[in-house]
Design an enzyme around this catalytic site. Structure first.
Site, PDB file in Angstrom:
ATOM      1  CG  LEU A 154      -1.771  -1.250   1.421  1.00  0.00           C
ATOM      2  CD1 LEU A 154      -2.710  -1.063   2.593  1.00  0.00           C
ATOM      3  CD2 LEU A 154      -2.546  -1.559   0.141  1.00  0.00           C
ATOM      4  NE  ARG A 172       1.067  11.773  10.750  1.00  0.00           N
ATOM      5  CZ  ARG A 172       0.986  10.644  11.462  1.00  0.00           C
ATOM      6  NH1 ARG A 172       1.359  10.630  12.721  1.00  0.00           N
ATOM      7  NH2 ARG A 172       0.541   9.546  10.901  1.00  0.00           N
ATOM      8  CE1 TYR A 202      33.859  23.948 -21.971  1.00  0.00           C
ATOM      9  CE2 TYR A 202      33.906  25.463 -20.105  1.00  0.00           C
ATOM     10  CZ  TYR A 202      33.253  24.938 -21.202  1.00  0.00           C
ATOM     11  OH  TYR A 202      32.008  25.383 -21.533  1.00  0.00           O
ATOM     12  CB  ALA A 215      58.924  24.725 -11.997  1.00  0.00           C
TER      13      ALA A 215
HETATM   14  C1  UD1 Z   1      -2.554   1.830   9.564  1.00  0.00           C
HETATM   15  C2  UD1 Z   1      -3.528   0.877  10.256  1.00  0.00           C
HETATM   16  C3  UD1 Z   1      -3.221   0.849  11.744  1.00  0.00           C
HETATM   17  C4  UD1 Z   1      -1.780   0.433  11.971  1.00  0.00           C
HETATM   18  C5  UD1 Z   1      -0.833   1.340  11.183  1.00  0.00           C
HETATM   19  C6  UD1 Z   1       0.563   0.775  11.247  1.00  0.00           C
HETATM   20  C7  UD1 Z   1      -5.585   0.975   8.952  1.00  0.00           C
HETATM   21  C8  UD1 Z   1      -6.991   1.470   8.927  1.00  0.00           C
HETATM   22  N1  UD1 Z   1      -4.876   1.306  10.028  1.00  0.00           N
HETATM   23  O1  UD1 Z   1      -2.791   3.104  10.096  1.00  0.00           O
HETATM   24  O2  UD1 Z   1      -4.085  -0.057  12.413  1.00  0.00           O
HETATM   25  O3  UD1 Z   1      -1.465   0.474  13.352  1.00  0.00           O
HETATM   26  O4  UD1 Z   1      -1.210   1.397   9.801  1.00  0.00           O
HETATM   27  O5  UD1 Z   1       1.505   1.643  10.647  1.00  0.00           O
HETATM   28  O6  UD1 Z   1      -5.158   0.288   8.057  1.00  0.00           O
HETATM   29  N2  UD1 Z   1      -2.737   3.817   1.967  1.00  0.00           N
HETATM   30  C9  UD1 Z   1      -3.200   3.628   0.690  1.00  0.00           C
HETATM   31  N3  UD1 Z   1      -4.457   4.046   0.369  1.00  0.00           N
HETATM   32  C10 UD1 Z   1      -5.264   4.629   1.277  1.00  0.00           C
HETATM   33  C11 UD1 Z   1      -4.791   4.811   2.595  1.00  0.00           C
HETATM   34  C12 UD1 Z   1      -3.515   4.385   2.913  1.00  0.00           C
HETATM   35  O7  UD1 Z   1      -2.493   3.099  -0.164  1.00  0.00           O
HETATM   36  O8  UD1 Z   1      -6.384   4.976   0.905  1.00  0.00           O
HETATM   37  C13 UD1 Z   1      -1.363   3.358   2.303  1.00  0.00           C
HETATM   38  C14 UD1 Z   1      -0.451   4.453   2.789  1.00  0.00           C
HETATM   39  O9  UD1 Z   1       0.285   5.008   1.714  1.00  0.00           O
HETATM   40  C15 UD1 Z   1       0.464   3.719   3.762  1.00  0.00           C
HETATM   41  C16 UD1 Z   1      -0.413   2.584   4.282  1.00  0.00           C
HETATM   42  O10 UD1 Z   1      -1.475   2.446   3.377  1.00  0.00           O
HETATM   43  O11 UD1 Z   1       1.593   3.168   3.122  1.00  0.00           O
HETATM   44  C17 UD1 Z   1      -0.966   2.867   5.667  1.00  0.00           C
HETATM   45  O12 UD1 Z   1      -1.704   4.055   5.633  1.00  0.00           O
HETATM   46  P1  UD1 Z   1      -1.605   5.127   6.793  1.00  0.00           P
HETATM   47  O13 UD1 Z   1      -2.506   6.239   6.473  1.00  0.00           O
HETATM   48  O14 UD1 Z   1      -0.209   5.417   7.117  1.00  0.00           O
HETATM   49  O15 UD1 Z   1      -2.301   4.252   7.962  1.00  0.00           O
HETATM   50  P2  UD1 Z   1      -2.157   4.491   9.498  1.00  0.00           P
HETATM   51  O16 UD1 Z   1      -3.049   5.568   9.915  1.00  0.00           O
HETATM   52  O17 UD1 Z   1      -0.732   4.575   9.848  1.00  0.00           O
END
Ligand code: UD1
Ligand code: CA
Length: 486
Positions: free
Chosen positions: A12, A19, A393, A429
């Site tokens: 994902l 942040r 150059y 030199a």
């Molecule tokens: C998520 C978990 C949380 C866990 C944490 C660990 C969920 C709902 N929550 O929270 O339980 O403790 O990770 O780090 O899954 N992403 C997508 N598409 C989206 C949303 C997110 O691809 O629509 C990807 C983000 O780029 C990221 C990953 O999913 O790589 C996690 O998303 P992020 O928003 O960081 O989730 P957390 O709030 O950290």
């Protein structure tokens, strides 16, 4: 013979990572020579999957380009609107309708995850024939993370996001690391039932666990052997913490394999670098990219090598090198700058305040002090004197300079390219050499010296220079009288 299990990896990587406050998507920020996404893909390699799907969304083009470089076999799938981790996995699986067996899902921002842990997680999941297994860890500060809610008998009941958790659930210190293994059919079925009835109005992948428990499917928790592996990088301060943890991990592994790292806190070695036993890495040293250091070479202190190889027994002291090859037993530094295409032969030397670019030094050739050597070939055993400048150059084009074997270029020479100093030739030199110096000749372009007698006394009367000159003249005259008297 049992068939190899069918596996699919889903990473994902569509989120923005707000942040980070960055123009670069979070998963493309890097830790010691590899992006967050790159680290996760390396860990995911342990799954030996048939296919890897990467969900892209925020700045999808940049992430796709990076994938094409580091994991060309991975399939990017677009999640145009980031409706949550569950939505992301649903889209990923729609792109691979044939995917069956095991589905490993990894958040793209958990870079310290080890391949060994991914392998153990998969083994635990597959051997228990579960519908889903989550990687968990007990942490001191669980804030912001999803919590693992267990039932009375210690089994997994559900995963709850902090925002949606009760006060009691927030006390739980066992967290969801964002790494999961699922059975494909069970996952598809549960994803179809996800709601957006939560504080963020998103489809949560984590809700799949509660849904599976409701229908009586077996789910489990796999506790990570090392909490460090589960840490996410959400802002630049966390990224710096992870970088330091990875540095320690990399340095410890190299020291265990026989490399001396004199100050592990200030040696920053990319994960892509290779080192041989008995190499020595001194303080404040960065080794980046495809750099390689052979046995017995000493690097640092205060040295940066980028895509640079160093031969056995070479010494590189307070230097900055990019795309250079430093031969065995060569000596570089202090305060030397090696630019791309610099190739230093065995036992050659680039000394203090010397810059070299796209140049070759033969065996034992030396450029010891204060020089610029660009687009040049310096033969074995040649000596290029202090302050020599290769003028490569002319403002329009770059040309080559050749200094032959065992030639001797005197100090403060300008060699105007294209030009050749033949084997065994000398350059006086202070010369400006614009024409070839044939083998064994002396090239000299100096004007005749003329001394103007008594100049200081006439033009700087009363100065300390005039006084010193007077003392010296008197002494010389006196010495003359003594010798006459003898
Ligand atoms: C998520 C978990 C949380 C866990 C944490 C660990 C969920 C709902 N929550 O929270 O339980 O403790 O990770 O780090 O899954 N992403 C997508 N598409 C989206 C949303 C997110 O691809 O629509 C990807 C983000 O780029 C990221 C990953 O999913 O790589 C996690 O998303 P992020 O928003 O960081 O989730 P957390 O709030 O950290
Ligand atoms: Ca996260």
């Amino acid at each position: 013979m049992s068939q190899a299990p069918r596996r699919t990896v889903v990473v994902l990587a569509a989120g923005e990572g707000k942040r980070m406050k960055s123009a670069t998507p979070k998963v493309l920020h890097s830790l010691l020579g590899r992006t967050l996404l790159g680290h996760v893909l390396v860990a995911a390699g342990a799954a030996e999957a048939e296919q890897t799907v990467v969900v892209v969304g925020h700045q999808a083009e940049q992430v796709r380009e990076h994938l094409a470089e580091v994991a060309p076999a991975a399939v990017p799938v677009l999640q145009a609107v980031q409706n949550g981790t569950g939505h992301a996995v649903r889209i990923a699986l729609e792109a691979v309708p044939e995917a069956a067996g095991t589905v490993v899902v990894l958040n793209g921002d958990v870079p310290l995850l080890r391949p060994e842990t991914v392998a153990s997680l998969i083994a635990a999941h597959e051997s228990a024939a579960r519908a889903a297994t989550v990687l968990a860890a007990a942490v001191d500060d669980p804030s912001g993370l999803g919590r693992i809610v267990r039932d009375a008998s210690g089994g997994l009941a559900r995963i709850v996001e902090e925002r949606d958790a009760s006060a009691e659930e927030r006390e739980i210190r066992e967290i969801n690391a964002g790494i999961y293994v699922f059975e494909a059919a069970a996952l598809r079925a549960a994803l179809g039932k996800l709601s957006t009835d939560n504080e963020q109005g998103e489809e949560y992948l984590t809700d799949v666990f509660g849904l599976l428990v409701e229908v009586g499917s077996p789910v489990g928790v796999f506790v990570a052997p090392d909490v460090e592996e589960t840490l996410g990088a959400n802002d630049r301060a966390q990224l710096a913490e992870l970088r330091a943890l990875l540095r320690d991990r990399v340095n410890t592994a190299w020291m265990r394999s026989g490399v001396s790292i004199l100050d592990p806190a200030t040696a920053w070695i990319d994960v892509t670098v290779t080192l041989e036993p008995d190499a020595v890495i001194d303080q404040n040293t960065q080794l980046k990219g495809a750099s390689a250091v052979a046995a017995g070479a000493v690097i640092g202190p205060d040295t940066t090598l980028v895509d640079t190889s160093v031969g056995a027994g070479a010494t590189v002291l307070r230097a900055h090198a990019v795309g250079a090859e430093i031969g065995p037993e060569a000596v570089v530094g202090p305060f030397s700058y090696l630019r791309p295409g610099t190739r230093l032969g065995r036992k050659s030397k680039i000394g203090g305040f010397v810059e070299a670019k796209n140049s070759e030094l033969g065996e034992g050739a030396k450029v010891p002090h204060l020089s610029y050597v660009g687009d040049a070939t310096v033969g074995a055993g040649a000596n290029v004197g202090a302050g020599t400048i290769v003028a490569n150059y002319d403002g329009v084009r770059k040309s080559r300079t050749v200094v032959g074997e065992a030639a001797f270029v005197g100090s403060d020479t300008v060699l105007i390219a294209p030009v050749e100093v033949g084997p065994g030739a000398y350059v006086a030199a202070g010369s400006v050499i614009a024409k070839d110096v044939p083998a064994g000749n002396l090239g000299v372009t100096r004007a005749q010296q003329r001394n103007v007698e008594g100049w200081t006394a006439r033009r700087r009367p009363g100065s300390k220079s005039a006084a010193a000159a007077e003392v010296a003249e008197r002494a010389a005259a006196g010495a003359g009288e003594v010798s006459e008297a003898e």
